[in-house]
Design a protein around this motif. Structure first.
Motif: not given
Length: 434
Positions: A393-416
């Motif tokens: 349960t904890y790991f699912a929350v952790l990975l979802i949070h990490r996925q969101r961090r990854d996606d936010e960083a990639c959105e800033k890096k790659y834009g459109k």
């Protein structure tokens, strides 16, 4: 480094994660408290999993000075220091290749000595020799002194967190982009300096990531198996559920240590500073929270039988297959190889993003494999208590949070280009589900 150069390389952080300083403070306190709570909330000594009369027991314990004194064990603390020293000496004396990390903002690359797997094999060899010579009862001390080891690891994490925060103010320190807010609570937690206490091919952050905590996790599992063997009359009487837990977690640890160079492209290493978040996670949380299933099976032995054993094996190795193949596809592609002729898109910056294979099924397929394995680790404990499913349960929350961090960083890096990529690969972790 001049003040002007420092300002360019180390810009002030203007955004917060984890709900800012209040969230950082809550987690800083909450992780050690939860580590203790997982023990006292699921142990033979406290009366079960969970124990009965929880509010009354908590009230009595917290008001009893003897209970607080019982959290400290001098012998366990010395043994923990000895273990940490063993890992340092093993890093120093065992041979290992030098591997370059990713390019830093300074334009250079750090060289890392990798010999975590050799350290693991040495620790296993010494452990096996002790058990073979003196019997399983000789290696039950992690079980017997569990609380004392937790306390020692948390103290080590606090000391390292404080030392790294203080050292980050020296001239020339390269700070993490996310840890330079100026708020001491937040920066202490998230990690202010990118690579504190780093000399030559030694780096404290990468050292802690794989060695003291991860190897200790498996040694604690072995200690739990030895405790059950001592109680039941030998290793031949150890339950199939505990053997499976040892197999699964041992395979996971072995895989991480054997593929040590793979961590140098992970966010923990490339982006995050080293602060209390990583120190307490590496040194205390991983070894003493992740062994919960093995510890539970000592005093609640479960016999799975052949059918459930096969079911659990299929669940774990399906997850492992996805995890390993997905990571292999990513690592090959990053190293300029594409043996499967996987499809990809090229961004305006020239970067290439996989859009087929496992990385075409979801943006984080390795997380999906991780979750399946985590679920398989809990299944051997049965369904008598939800506490042993805390990890998944904890790991699912952790990975979802990490996925969101990854996606936010990639959105800033790659834009459109990132929006175009998300249309090609719409699922975040679980294909066709999430």
């Amino acid at each position: 480094m001049s003040k002007k150069d420092s300002a360019v390389l180390n810009p002030r952080t203007t955004t917060y994660e984890f709900l800012g300083p209040p969230g950082a403070l809550l987690i800083t306190i909450g992780v050690p408290v939860t580590t203790y709570a997982l023990y006292f909330g699921c142990s033979e000594q406290s009366g079960g999993c969970p124990p009965t009369l929880v509010p009354e027991r908590i009230s009595l314990a917290l008001s009893d000075p003897a209970w607080w004194k019982g959290l400290w064990d001098t012998q366990a603390a010395l043994m923990y220091l000895g273990w940490y020293a063993f890992c340092l000496v093993a890093w120093l004396v065992l041979p290992g290749d030098l591997v370059a990390g990713t390019t830093l903002r300074t334009g250079g690359k750090k060289l890392y000595k990798i010999n975590a797997f050799s350290t693991f094999l040495l620790a296993l060899g010494l452990t096996s020799g002790v058990i073979y010579r003196f019997g399983p009862q000789s290696f039950t001390f992690f079980h017997d002194k569990f609380v004392g080891f937790i306390t020692a690891s948390i103290i080590m994490a606090v000391v390292q967190g404080v030392a790294c925060y203080a050292a980050s103010f020296r001239p020339g320190a390269l700070l993490a982009l996310g840890g330079n807010t100026g708020n001491p609570i937040y920066d202490f937690y998230i990690g202010r300096e990118l690579n504190p206490f780093s000399w030559g091919s030694f780096d404290l952050k990468t050292f802690n990531e794989l060695r003291p905590g991860l190897i200790l996790w498996f040694l604690i599992d072995i200690s739990m198996l030895c405790e059950q063997a001592t109680r039941r009359g030998g290793f031949s009487q150890v339950t199939d559920s505990l053997w499976l837990t040892l197999l699964f977690q041992g395979l996971y640890v072995s895989d991480a240590l054997y593929n040590e160079s793979g961590i140098f492209t992970q966010m923990d290493i490339t982006t995050d500073g080293f602060g209390f978040m990583l120190s307490v996670g590496d040194l205390a949380w991983v070894p003493f929270a992740y062994c919960l299933q093995a510890r539970y099976l000592v005093f609640n032995p479960v016999e799975l039988g052949p059918v459930w054993t096969v079911v659990v094996l299929i669940c774990n190795f399906t997850g492992y297959y996805i995890f390993r193949v997905a990571n292999a596809e990513k690592n090959d592609f990053r190293n300029g190889k594409n043996p499967k002729n996987l499809q990809f898109m090229t961004t305006e910056s020239g970067s290439k993003l996989l859009t087929s294979g496992w990385w075409g099924r979801s943006r984080h397929p390795n997380y999906f494999g991780d979750l399946l394995m985590a679920f398989a680790w809990s299944l051997p404990t049965g369904f008598n208590t939800p506490i042993t499913y805390f990890y998944v349960t904890y790991f699912a929350v952790l990975l979802i949070h990490r996925q969101r961090r990854d996606d936010e960083a990639c959105e800033k890096k790659y834009g459109k280009d990132w929006k175009k990529y998300m249309q090609l690969v719409p699922y975040r972790i679980i294909p066709y589900v999430y």
